[in-house]
Design a protein around this motif. Structure first.
Motif, mmCIF file in Angstrom:
data_model
loop_
_atom_site.group_PDB
_atom_site.id
_atom_site.type_symbol
_atom_site.label_atom_id
_atom_site.label_comp_id
_atom_site.label_asym_id
_atom_site.label_seq_id
_atom_site.Cartn_x
_atom_site.Cartn_y
_atom_site.Cartn_z
ATOM 1 N N VAL A 271 0.830 -1.208 0.000
ATOM 2 C CA VAL A 271 0.000 0.000 0.000
ATOM 3 C C VAL A 271 0.861 1.253 0.000
ATOM 4 O O VAL A 271 0.606 2.210 -0.740
ATOM 5 N N SER A 274 2.586 1.765 -3.308
ATOM 6 C CA SER A 274 1.596 2.216 -4.287
ATOM 7 C C SER A 274 1.266 3.686 -4.070
ATOM 8 O O SER A 274 1.109 4.455 -5.036
ATOM 9 N N ALA A 275 1.158 4.083 -2.801
ATOM 10 C CA ALA A 275 0.871 5.488 -2.492
ATOM 11 C C ALA A 275 2.011 6.390 -2.955
ATOM 12 O O ALA A 275 1.778 7.480 -3.499
#
Length: 524
Positions: A271, A274-275
């Motif tokens: 996550v 990806s951020a």
């Protein structure tokens, strides 16, 4: 204007009977320069004296990239740092330094380069004082971030002042040669100074040391440094771009640093990575749509500028990371003191200084591109040599050779990277281009340290679980990190061959022998 006119000295008409001879500046850039009437008159400015002060300011910011390395174990013990969080004392500085350099360059161009230089010195000096007074790990990391922000304001302002004081050619090459040598030397001088101060007066003084130096530079700047800025009716910035790219880098580094503990395939890691990618994409979209982009993408149309920035990123990503990993190896495996570790790095520092003159000569007399390639081969090769370090290593047998070779490489690489990253850049983009060049280098070092820490930690835990002794597991982790570090340096070789145009580099250096357009800038 005819060709003969363009090769002669041209004077602009004086305004109100006043005229200056600040510097030899390309004619196309002359109309964009506006000198503050309240500053020192150009005839009173001694360029090399002003350059000396700017080098001191630059050197101070570079030293602070590494001065904390040898003090990390002491700082960790005194402020009760978790072992996994120690790297943030290094990366908090590097990330804010690199993340805000572009905004600092833009602000310097529009608000006044000397004005921003002084503002940056004030922020950097105040944050240094706060770091020395820190009593908790969180406060120290936050203040290191403010230090990096101050450095991000100081550096592009200082380098763009240099660009405007010296015409492209022999004098600028000489100035950039000194500038590059100081950059190469600053990292290892920081290690030595950190060792001396930590050993004899306390870790706080690695930060207190900046206070009198920064205060003196702040006081002298208005007296000897010329003011200049872009003369434009509207002043537009891109703060969202600066926040977006800095946030992306912080999230990226945090994800990398946490991955060894939570797992590379863990939801948290995926996550966050990806951020970080989404934030970077957002940054580039913003840069194509805002009126005054933080990073004008037109700079990347200059292949040599783009290539030099890529090489600069890989240069610091390999060499600065080598310093970080090598320092931990000497202290945690060989049990060197902070002072002994700093002295050991003199092998690289003194070699770099000794070879700086040779590098400058080779850049002028031969191919600057090939000198850059040679430098990166030496850096990468020297680091790969260091992958043979044993648990019972000896400095002269196991470390001296890699230190000498990589130190020589920095002298050959930094100077042509500095020239190539700014060659052909107009005065309009001087601040942004200098910010971009240094952004590439500072982010290379910050990301390189984070990646190396993660790799070493992962390998260490694997070896411990397999039953290896602590020293052997540490050494194995450092060896793997050095393999990645050395290969990173060697990747710069094909990058240089593909992106850097030999003709463009040669033109920048050969301009030393070409007639320049001398412009006397009127003060209005």
């Amino acid at each position: 204007m005819s060709q003969s006119q363009s090769e002669s000295s041209i004077e602009m008409a004086p305004v109100d009977g006043r005229q200056s001879d600040l510097a030899t500046i390309p004619q196309a850039s002359a109309r964009r320069v506006k000198l503050d009437p309240g500053g020192p008159t150009p005839t009173e400015v001694r360029r090399w004296r002003a350059f000396s002060l700017l080098v001191v300011a630059y050197f101070m910011t570079i030293v602070d990239l590494t001065i904390v390395n040898v003090a990390l174990p002491t700082i960790g013990a005194k402020l009760h740092f978790p072992e996994s969080e120690l790297q943030w004392v290094v990366t908090a500085y590097g990330l804010t330094f690199g993340g805000f350099l572009l905004l600092g360059g833009r602000a310097a161009d529009l608000l006044g380069r000397r004005r921003l230089l002084m503002a940056g010195l004030l922020i950097f000096t105040s944050a240094s004082l706060a770091c020395g007074l820190a009593t908790s790990d969180t406060f120290l990391i936050v203040m290191r971030g403010f230090q990096g922000f101050g450095a991000a304001v100081v550096l592009p302002a200082a380098l763009s002042i240099v660009m405007n004081m010296f015409p492209e050619g022999a004098e600028r090459n000489k100035a950039l040669g000194i500038w590059g040598a100081c950059g190469a030397m600053g990292a290892t001088v920081g290690l030595l100074a950190g060792g001396l101060l930590t050993r004899y007066v306390g870790w706080q003084y690695i930060f207190f040391f900046n206070v009198p130096v920064g205060a003196a530079a702040f006081a002298l700047a208005p007296k000897i440094v010329p003011e200049s800025r872009l003369h434009t009716e509207r002043r537009r910035y891109d703060p969202f771009g600066a926040v977006t790219v800095t946030a992306a880098l912080v999230v990226l580094v945090y994800a990398i640093s946490r991955a060894p503990r939570v797992g590379w395939a863990a939801t948290q890691t995926v996550v966050m990575l990806s951020a970080a990618a989404a934030l970077l994409v957002t940054f580039f979209i913003l840069e194509t749509r805002v009126e005054a982009p933080l990073l004008p993408l037109r700079l990347f149309r200059l292949s040599t500028v783009a290539g030099s920035n890529a090489v600069g990123f890989l240069l610091t990503g390999s060499f600065y990371t080598f310093i970080f990993v090598g320092t931990l190896y000497m202290q945690q495996v060989l049990h060197y003191s902070a002072l002994k570790t700093g002295v050991a790095w003199l092998a690289a520092s003194l070699t770099s200084v000794a070879c700086a003159g040779l590098s400058q000569m080779l850049v002028t007399k031969t191919s600057a591109k090939m000198v850059m390639v040679l430098g990166m081969v030496l850096i990468g090769g020297g680091i790969l040599w260091a992958t043979q370090i044993p648990t019972d290593g000896n400095f002269w047998h196991d470390l001296a050779g890699p230190f000498f070779v990589s130190g020589m490489g920095t002298a050959f690489a930094f100077i042509p990277v500095s020239i190539g990253g700014l060659a052909g850049v107009t005065e309009r983009d001087a601040g942004v281009a200098s910010g971009l060049l240094n952004t590439s280098q500072q982010l290379g070092g910050a990301i390189g340290v984070a990646v190396a820490s993660s790799i070493a930690a992962s390998r260490f835990h694997t070896l411990i679980h397999l039953g290896h002794r602590n020293a052997a597991a540490l050494t194995g982790g450092f060896q793997l990190a050095l393999w990645v570090c050395g290969l990173t340096g060697l990747v710069a070789v094909p990058v240089a061959f593909v992106l850097i145009r030999r003709a463009e580099m040669s033109k920048a250096v050969a301009s030393a022998q070409q007639p320049k357009v001398a412009v006397a800038v009127a003060v209005d």
